[in-house]
Design an enzyme around this catalytic site. Sequence first.
Site, PDB file in Angstrom:
ATOM      1  N   VAL A   1       5.234 -25.378 -83.332  1.00  0.00           N
ATOM      2  CA  VAL A   1       5.771 -24.014 -83.434  1.00  0.00           C
ATOM      3  C   VAL A   1       5.539 -23.436 -84.825  1.00  0.00           C
ATOM      4  O   VAL A   1       5.206 -22.254 -84.974  1.00  0.00           O
ATOM      5  CB  VAL A   1       7.276 -23.995 -83.088  1.00  0.00           C
ATOM      6  CG1 VAL A   1       7.836 -22.575 -83.200  1.00  0.00           C
ATOM      7  CG2 VAL A   1       7.500 -24.528 -81.681  1.00  0.00           C
TER       8      VAL A   1
ATOM      9  N   GLU B   1      15.828 -16.417 -81.001  1.00  0.00           N
ATOM     10  CA  GLU B   1      15.194 -16.003 -79.748  1.00  0.00           C
ATOM     11  C   GLU B   1      14.327 -17.108 -79.153  1.00  0.00           C
ATOM     12  O   GLU B   1      14.257 -17.277 -77.931  1.00  0.00           O
ATOM     13  CB  GLU B   1      14.350 -14.745 -79.967  1.00  0.00           C
ATOM     14  CG  GLU B   1      13.787 -14.144 -78.696  1.00  0.00           C
ATOM     15  CD  GLU B   1      14.875 -13.624 -77.762  1.00  0.00           C
ATOM     16  OE1 GLU B   1      15.018 -14.202 -76.666  1.00  0.00           O
ATOM     17  OE2 GLU B   1      15.562 -12.656 -78.124  1.00  0.00           O
TER      18      GLU B   1
ATOM     19  N   GLY C   1      11.219 -19.557 -74.259  1.00  0.00           N
ATOM     20  CA  GLY C   1       9.881 -19.447 -74.824  1.00  0.00           C
ATOM     21  C   GLY C   1       9.560 -18.034 -75.258  1.00  0.00           C
ATOM     22  O   GLY C   1      10.233 -17.463 -76.113  1.00  0.00           O
TER      23      GLY C   1
ATOM     24  N   ASP D   1      17.087 -30.633 -72.476  1.00  0.00           N
ATOM     25  CA  ASP D   1      16.514 -29.418 -73.047  1.00  0.00           C
ATOM     26  C   ASP D   1      17.000 -28.192 -72.263  1.00  0.00           C
ATOM     27  O   ASP D   1      17.423 -27.186 -72.852  1.00  0.00           O
ATOM     28  CB  ASP D   1      14.987 -29.498 -73.018  1.00  0.00           C
ATOM     29  CG  ASP D   1      14.324 -28.259 -73.588  1.00  0.00           C
ATOM     30  OD1 ASP D   1      14.202 -28.165 -74.815  1.00  0.00           O
ATOM     31  OD2 ASP D   1      13.915 -27.392 -72.798  1.00  0.00           O
TER      32      ASP D   1
ATOM     33  N   LYS E   1      19.568 -25.049 -73.662  1.00  0.00           N
ATOM     34  CA  LYS E   1      19.184 -23.642 -73.511  1.00  0.00           C
ATOM     35  C   LYS E   1      20.204 -22.880 -72.661  1.00  0.00           C
ATOM     36  O   LYS E   1      20.536 -21.722 -72.947  1.00  0.00           O
ATOM     37  CB  LYS E   1      17.793 -23.547 -72.876  1.00  0.00           C
ATOM     38  CG  LYS E   1      16.683 -24.065 -73.784  1.00  0.00           C
ATOM     39  CD  LYS E   1      15.357 -24.181 -73.053  1.00  0.00           C
ATOM     40  CE  LYS E   1      14.250 -24.651 -73.994  1.00  0.00           C
ATOM     41  NZ  LYS E   1      12.964 -24.867 -73.287  1.00  0.00           N
TER      42      LYS E   1
ATOM     43  N   GLY F   1       4.393 -23.828 -75.735  1.00  0.00           N
ATOM     44  CA  GLY F   1       3.133 -23.549 -76.409  1.00  0.00           C
ATOM     45  C   GLY F   1       3.335 -23.015 -77.813  1.00  0.00           C
ATOM     46  O   GLY F   1       4.333 -22.351 -78.110  1.00  0.00           O
TER      47      GLY F   1
END
Length: 409
Positions: A16, A122, A127, A194, A198, A295
């Site tokens: 990231v 954010e 994502g 995970d 979230k 990604g």
Amino acid sequence: MAEKKISIGLFGFGCVGQGLYDVLKNSDGLQASIEKICVKNPGKERKINLSFFTFNGNDILKEKKYNTVVELIDNSQQAFDIVKEVLQRKADVVTANKKMLAENFEALYQLQEENNAALLYEASAGGSIPIIRTLEEYYDNELLSSIRGILNGTCNYILTRMEAESKEYAEVLKDAQLQGFAESDPRLDVAGFDTLYKLIVLTIHSFGIILKPEQVLNLGIQNISYDDMLYAGEKGLRIKMVAVAYKSSDKLRVYAMPHFIEKKDELYNVMYEYNGIEVEGAFSCRQTFIGKGAGSHPTGSAVLSDISALRYNYRYGYKKLKKIKQALKGTYNAENFIDNDFSIKVYIRFSDKKELINLQVESIEEEYKSAKTNYIIANVKLKSLFAIKNNRESKLFVCAIGGIYNGGN
């Protein structure tokens, strides 16, 4: 409102961090620059000039010229320590660490309030989908009835390929790891943690309720078999790892687990590493948001959106959270808001029926046994499923059946 120049001290230069560097470098007109990057491995080859790097966090934390710190490291405790110190010196922070947020949110909220500093995140959920700011701004006065979604790109990638290629979980996982879609230790993703972290973040912004990870059920896909995929296919369904939070009377029902999804469901066609989030309001009805959930560049783009917002001194308003806290006048307790004592219809595949001994099975609608696989369709108390969450050795595969309102007993 006047735009301020953002001088960034960055912690972490992994997937990231490098994605952020790339998208920032290609963003015209944005008055923001990465001035220093703290990493832990001096011997690792870097794609940018080594003068940008430091191996001492204090080179960023003690330097006031960095008016914004971006935290993108893996270790949640170290991340919390960094964020805490930055907020205490009244500087702004951007993070993508959903585990750190979920485990420490009450403290992080208080730090923002006490120091009049912003913490934006954010990229921690969804994502590239701008879901947190959407909940904060678009739905800030909306009475939401539910939020649910596919929040983990690794799980969705594995499930998509198992179905499409008629392969077993272990084979697809191994290939996903080789391609960079799954970590060498995939438990955080595949066991549903995970997704859990979230979901906790999204629940705060949807309903104003701060939950702790141990209060919310999460079950994963690590025990799935291709037999489960065959069962779903025969019924015209797909298996998806779905996070759910919805109101039932004056309580919230919140959990994350695999679900059988029907073709008419918007989440049915969310495939591979994509995420999908459905928000339902009392007046706005259902709206679905879809975007890449994993990604380097999609997540880096979400981090950049927070940096861009800080140019105008943006902060989360936490309108729903503040309303609840003010109404309770210091007696806030999440236990008063969450309901785990209800029945949910599930498919459970097992080897030996003794594996079901700790579950509160209220009724069995269907039971199947063969030399290859055994399963039941049953109505089970959700709170009893915590026995599976808390047992790392469990081999049961559990999948919810029906919509988010299949509980209620």
